[in-house]
Design a protein around this motif. Structure first.
Motif, PDB file in Angstrom:
ATOM      1  N   ASN A  90       0.768  -1.011  -0.153  1.00  0.00           N
ATOM      2  CA  ASN A  90       0.062  -0.037   0.053  1.00  0.00           C
ATOM      3  C   ASN A  90       0.845   1.081  -0.198  1.00  0.00           C
ATOM      4  O   ASN A  90       0.271   2.329  -0.347  1.00  0.00           O
ATOM      5  N   VAL A  91       2.091   1.165   0.488  1.00  0.00           N
ATOM      6  CA  VAL A  91       2.771   2.353   0.453  1.00  0.00           C
ATOM      7  C   VAL A  91       4.152   2.136  -0.533  1.00  0.00           C
ATOM      8  O   VAL A  91       4.541   2.775  -1.397  1.00  0.00           O
ATOM      9  N   PHE A  92       5.084   1.199  -0.057  1.00  0.00           N
ATOM     10  CA  PHE A  92       6.523   1.157  -0.542  1.00  0.00           C
ATOM     11  C   PHE A  92       6.151   1.081  -2.174  1.00  0.00           C
ATOM     12  O   PHE A  92       7.009   1.545  -3.131  1.00  0.00           O
ATOM     13  N   ALA A  93       5.530   0.005  -2.674  1.00  0.00           N
ATOM     14  CA  ALA A  93       5.543  -0.337  -4.141  1.00  0.00           C
ATOM     15  C   ALA A  93       4.469   0.994  -4.824  1.00  0.00           C
ATOM     16  O   ALA A  93       5.161   1.380  -5.948  1.00  0.00           O
ATOM     17  N   PRO A  94       3.545   1.259  -4.432  1.00  0.00           N
ATOM     18  CA  PRO A  94       2.583   2.131  -5.300  1.00  0.00           C
ATOM     19  C   PRO A  94       3.476   3.552  -5.197  1.00  0.00           C
ATOM     20  O   PRO A  94       3.175   4.326  -6.384  1.00  0.00           O
ATOM     21  N   TYR A  95       4.038   4.007  -4.246  1.00  0.00           N
ATOM     22  CA  TYR A  95       4.660   5.481  -4.551  1.00  0.00           C
ATOM     23  C   TYR A  95       6.225   5.186  -4.368  1.00  0.00           C
ATOM     24  O   TYR A  95       7.058   6.189  -3.930  1.00  0.00           O
ATOM     25  N   GLU A  96       6.682   4.031  -4.839  1.00  0.00           N
ATOM     26  CA  GLU A  96       8.240   4.068  -5.105  1.00  0.00           C
ATOM     27  C   GLU A  96       8.995   5.080  -5.614  1.00  0.00           C
ATOM     28  O   GLU A  96      10.148   5.650  -5.235  1.00  0.00           O
ATOM     29  N   ARG A  97       8.447   5.572  -6.655  1.00  0.00           N
ATOM     30  CA  ARG A  97       8.909   6.777  -7.545  1.00  0.00           C
ATOM     31  C   ARG A  97       9.228   7.988  -6.612  1.00  0.00           C
ATOM     32  O   ARG A  97      10.270   8.558  -6.656  1.00  0.00           O
ATOM     33  N   GLU A  98       8.278   8.134  -5.746  1.00  0.00           N
ATOM     34  CA  GLU A  98       8.326   9.409  -4.766  1.00  0.00           C
ATOM     35  C   GLU A  98       9.090   9.244  -3.718  1.00  0.00           C
ATOM     36  O   GLU A  98       9.794  10.029  -3.021  1.00  0.00           O
ATOM     37  N   LEU A  99       9.281   7.921  -3.157  1.00  0.00           N
ATOM     38  CA  LEU A  99       9.818   7.579  -2.042  1.00  0.00           C
ATOM     39  C   LEU A  99      11.181   7.214  -2.014  1.00  0.00           C
ATOM     40  O   LEU A  99      12.274   7.490  -1.062  1.00  0.00           O
ATOM     41  N   ARG A 100      11.603   6.221  -3.001  1.00  0.00           N
ATOM     42  CA  ARG A 100      13.017   5.750  -3.083  1.00  0.00           C
ATOM     43  C   ARG A 100      14.015   6.908  -3.060  1.00  0.00           C
ATOM     44  O   ARG A 100      13.988   8.014  -3.899  1.00  0.00           O
ATOM     45  N   ASP A 101      14.941   6.503  -2.309  1.00  0.00           N
ATOM     46  CA  ASP A 101      16.148   7.305  -2.172  1.00  0.00           C
ATOM     47  C   ASP A 101      16.071   8.991  -1.633  1.00  0.00           C
ATOM     48  O   ASP A 101      16.989   9.841  -1.689  1.00  0.00           O
ATOM     49  N   ARG A 102      14.714   9.263  -1.354  1.00  0.00           N
ATOM     50  CA  ARG A 102      14.529  10.321  -0.881  1.00  0.00           C
ATOM     51  C   ARG A 102      13.737  10.414   0.540  1.00  0.00           C
ATOM     52  O   ARG A 102      14.535  11.125   1.614  1.00  0.00           O
ATOM     53  N   ILE A 103      13.352   9.551   0.835  1.00  0.00           N
ATOM     54  CA  ILE A 103      12.443   9.271   2.182  1.00  0.00           C
ATOM     55  C   ILE A 103      12.671   7.773   2.700  1.00  0.00           C
ATOM     56  O   ILE A 103      12.684   7.724   3.867  1.00  0.00           O
ATOM     57  N   VAL A 104      12.661   6.788   1.711  1.00  0.00           N
ATOM     58  CA  VAL A 104      12.841   5.447   2.084  1.00  0.00           C
ATOM     59  C   VAL A 104      14.088   4.863   1.404  1.00  0.00           C
ATOM     60  O   VAL A 104      14.130   5.107   0.140  1.00  0.00           O
ATOM     61  N   MET A 105      14.942   4.054   2.028  1.00  0.00           N
ATOM     62  CA  MET A 105      15.843   3.064   1.479  1.00  0.00           C
ATOM     63  C   MET A 105      15.367   2.023   1.140  1.00  0.00           C
ATOM     64  O   MET A 105      14.787   1.339   2.269  1.00  0.00           O
ATOM     65  N   TYR A 106      15.033   1.341   0.014  1.00  0.00           N
ATOM     66  CA  TYR A 106      14.419   0.251  -0.450  1.00  0.00           C
ATOM     67  C   TYR A 106      15.676  -0.832  -0.258  1.00  0.00           C
ATOM     68  O   TYR A 106      16.707  -0.724  -0.364  1.00  0.00           O
ATOM     69  N   PRO A 107      15.377  -2.179   0.146  1.00  0.00           N
ATOM     70  CA  PRO A 107      16.048  -3.183   0.209  1.00  0.00           C
ATOM     71  C   PRO A 107      16.861  -3.635  -1.168  1.00  0.00           C
ATOM     72  O   PRO A 107      16.303  -3.376  -2.054  1.00  0.00           O
ATOM     73  N   HIS A 108      18.131  -4.010  -0.740  1.00  0.00           N
ATOM     74  CA  HIS A 108      18.787  -4.686  -2.026  1.00  0.00           C
ATOM     75  C   HIS A 108      19.552  -5.692  -1.668  1.00  0.00           C
ATOM     76  O   HIS A 108      19.998  -5.699  -0.486  1.00  0.00           O
ATOM     77  N   GLY A 109      19.834  -6.600  -2.470  1.00  0.00           N
ATOM     78  CA  GLY A 109      20.813  -7.696  -2.333  1.00  0.00           C
ATOM     79  C   GLY A 109      19.957  -8.661  -1.396  1.00  0.00           C
ATOM     80  O   GLY A 109      20.886  -9.700  -0.802  1.00  0.00           O
ATOM     81  N   GLY A 110      18.766  -8.493  -1.258  1.00  0.00           N
ATOM     82  CA  GLY A 110      18.127  -9.592  -0.148  1.00  0.00           C
ATOM     83  C   GLY A 110      18.581  -9.600   1.250  1.00  0.00           C
ATOM     84  O   GLY A 110      18.231 -10.397   2.114  1.00  0.00           O
ATOM     85  N   LYS A 111      19.801  -8.760   1.730  1.00  0.00           N
ATOM     86  CA  LYS A 111      19.976  -8.701   2.928  1.00  0.00           C
ATOM     87  C   LYS A 111      19.518  -7.645   3.962  1.00  0.00           C
ATOM     88  O   LYS A 111      19.836  -7.531   5.031  1.00  0.00           O
ATOM     89  N   SER A 112      19.040  -6.527   3.178  1.00  0.00           N
ATOM     90  CA  SER A 112      18.594  -5.382   4.107  1.00  0.00           C
ATOM     91  C   SER A 112      17.206  -5.166   3.881  1.00  0.00           C
ATOM     92  O   SER A 112      16.155  -5.972   3.183  1.00  0.00           O
ATOM     93  N   SER A 113      16.497  -4.436   4.616  1.00  0.00           N
ATOM     94  CA  SER A 113      15.186  -3.896   4.616  1.00  0.00           C
ATOM     95  C   SER A 113      14.924  -2.605   4.421  1.00  0.00           C
ATOM     96  O   SER A 113      15.717  -1.766   4.092  1.00  0.00           O
TER      97      SER A 113
END
Length: 107
Positions: free
Chosen positions: A59-82
């Motif tokens: 409901n938040v991370f996927a639909p608003y990824e363009r607005e959130l990524r690297d500005r407000i939210v750090m998205y997981p990468h490499g399967g080890k982070s959250s």
């Protein structure tokens, strides 16, 4: 005839050296500052909003990824982070987008 006696008692309170007295507004500000310090992880989001990681992803991370990524939210990468969120901007985002998030969550 009645007589009124006014007494002005003096009370002394000794505080331990590790204690202080602050006014309520100062205390509330300290609590708020502590809550918004650092980054929020998924556990912090769950405790604050009472929704789990999957709910936020859907409901938040996927639909608003363009607005959130690297500005407000750090998205997981490499399967080890959250997900990690900047507290104040993320909370502001959720509050300002609440109607859309709410409608999306109803589906």
């Amino acid at each position: 005839m009645e007589t009124t006696l006014k007494i002005n008692p003096e009370i002394t309170i000794t505080l331990p050296e590790d204690k202080i007295i602050v006014d309520r507004s100062g205390y509330e500000q300290l609590k708020r500052d502590a809550d918004y310090r650092g980054l929020w992880d998924v556990t912090d989001l769950k405790n604050r909003y009472h929704r789990d990681k999957e709910w936020f992803k859907r409901n938040v991370f996927a639909p608003y990824e363009r607005e959130l990524r690297d500005r407000i939210v750090m998205y997981p990468h490499g399967g080890k982070s959250s997900y990690l969120c900047k507290p104040i901007p993320f909370d502001d985002f959720v509050q300002s987008h609440f109607p859309e998030i709410s409608k999306r969550a109803e589906k």
